[in-house]
Design an enzyme around this catalytic site. Structure first.
Site, mmCIF file in Angstrom:
data_model
loop_
_atom_site.group_PDB
_atom_site.id
_atom_site.type_symbol
_atom_site.label_atom_id
_atom_site.label_comp_id
_atom_site.label_asym_id
_atom_site.label_seq_id
_atom_site.Cartn_x
_atom_site.Cartn_y
_atom_site.Cartn_z
ATOM 1 N N ASP A 128 0.809 -1.221 0.000
ATOM 2 C CA ASP A 128 0.000 0.000 0.000
ATOM 3 C C ASP A 128 0.844 1.273 0.000
ATOM 4 O O ASP A 128 0.400 2.312 0.457
ATOM 5 C CB ASP A 128 -0.959 0.006 1.198
ATOM 6 C CG ASP A 128 -0.237 0.201 2.530
ATOM 7 O OD1 ASP A 128 0.981 -0.004 2.571
ATOM 8 O OD2 ASP A 128 -0.898 0.574 3.506
ATOM 9 N N THR A 129 2.061 1.207 -0.520
ATOM 10 C CA THR A 129 2.889 2.408 -0.588
ATOM 11 C C THR A 129 2.323 3.384 -1.614
ATOM 12 O O THR A 129 1.944 2.998 -2.714
ATOM 13 C CB THR A 129 4.338 2.050 -0.978
ATOM 14 O OG1 THR A 129 4.867 1.165 -0.002
ATOM 15 C CG2 THR A 129 5.210 3.297 -1.051
ATOM 16 N N VAL A 130 2.278 4.654 -1.240
ATOM 17 C CA VAL A 130 1.879 5.711 -2.166
ATOM 18 C C VAL A 130 2.972 6.774 -2.166
ATOM 19 O O VAL A 130 3.707 6.931 -1.191
ATOM 20 C CB VAL A 130 0.527 6.351 -1.778
ATOM 21 C CG1 VAL A 130 -0.599 5.349 -1.932
ATOM 22 C CG2 VAL A 130 0.565 6.886 -0.353
ATOM 23 N N SER A 147 3.649 4.714 3.701
ATOM 24 C CA SER A 147 3.309 3.302 3.583
ATOM 25 C C SER A 147 2.965 2.682 4.932
ATOM 26 O O SER A 147 3.466 3.105 5.968
ATOM 27 C CB SER A 147 4.490 2.530 2.971
ATOM 28 O OG SER A 147 4.193 1.160 2.883
#
Length: 299
Positions: A128-130, A147
């Site tokens: 779920d890293t942005v 993240s």
């Protein structure tokens, strides 16, 4: 692994080269806000000539966040969405089933069938890293990433999103201003310092596509620091701005099956979305693709 929330975030200012990050925070509502506070404090002198912290972790980071006015949550369970809880329960039950079967097999003389472990690609989809990169009207860049880490991570793990040179990087010069953020296999991004390598490579090439492809190939896929028998997943969003031409490029590069990005200018009403797939002849984790879009900065 224990069902708790531990978040990482980092941000870097290309004009000052200041960097700030936090890791293993559970009660900071927006960890990237804390990372920015730490980054901006790098320029502020401290009493007794102490050097301002660049990375803060755990309860110390949360205490600092509360002191500087970051939004906090009283109970870290409020940070868990229903989707995240469902994913955790799903994969944790698979993990426990495999561990239990292996323990039974070790304790028994009779062979006991062991269920196959969760497919690595399927689990990788739960990352779920942005990240974000930007340039302002004066040509100053910044990069950031945030993240929750990989699903079922070991408690206390520090990911690339909080690691200097791995999760994000930004550097401004008179000829080129560049900012990038990364996602993928965190440990491999940390070993290769991919974000910094991307930016350093851009200063030695006249072509952004060539530079990114070379960096992903030589510094990541073929890196002697990484296990060559495994698939290596990484993606990066990179912004290059050329001050003398008032123009630049937004580039995306990845070794994953696909990569999603969005970009917009302050003059646009809505962002543009891009879904970037690997070519059909390419193997995920073994090859990379680079693409992008040109822009002109109105000053």
């Amino acid at each position: 692994m224990d069902g708790s929330v531990q978040c990482d975030a980092a941000i870097m200012n290309g004009s000052t080269l200041n960097f700030g990050a936090c890791t293993n925070v559970s009660k900071v509502k927006n960890p990237i806000q804390l990372a920015r506070q730490i980054c901006e404090a790098q320029s502020n002198p401290q009493l007794l000539e102490r050097i301002p912290p660049m990375v803060l972790a755990g309860t110390g980071a949360e205490r600092y966040a509360d002191e500087v006015g970051c939004s906090m949550v009283a109970d870290s369970s409020l940070m868990i969405s229903s989707k995240a809880k469902f994913q955790f329960n799903h994969y944790k039950s698979k993990y426990d089933l495999v561990v239990g079967s292996r323990n039974n097999k070790a304790a028994s003389e009779e062979p006991v069938p062991v269920p196959e472990a969760s497919n690595e690609v399927e689990l990788a989809a739960s990352l779920d890293t942005v990240g974000a990169v930007c340039v302002d009207g004066a040509g100053n860049t910044a990069a950031g990433c945030s993240s929750g880490g990989i699903l079922l991570k070991v408690p206390g793990r520090v990911g690339q999103a909080a690691t200097y040179g791995a999760g994000c990087w930004a550097t401004d010069t008179d000829d080129l201003a560049i900012a990038t953020c990364t996602t993928g296999n965190g440990e491999y991004l940390m070993k290769t310092l991919l974000a910094r390598e991307i930016c350093n490579g851009a200063f030695t090439s006249d072509c952004a596509v060539t530079s990114l492809h070379k960096t992903f190939t030589q510094k990541f896929l073929d890196s002697p620091l990484l296990p060559q028998q495994q698939d290596l997943y990484a993606g990066a969003l990179t912004l290059l701005y050329y001050p003398k031409q008032s123009s630049g490029e937004v580039m995306w590069s990845h070794t994953t099956q696909s990569f999603c990005v969005g970009y917009m200018a302050t003059t646009q009403k809505v962002p543009k979305f891009v879904h970037s797939p690997l070519p059909t002849y390419s193997v995920p984790g073994r090859s990379c693709v680079v693409n992008g879009h040109n822009f002109h900065l109105r000053i």
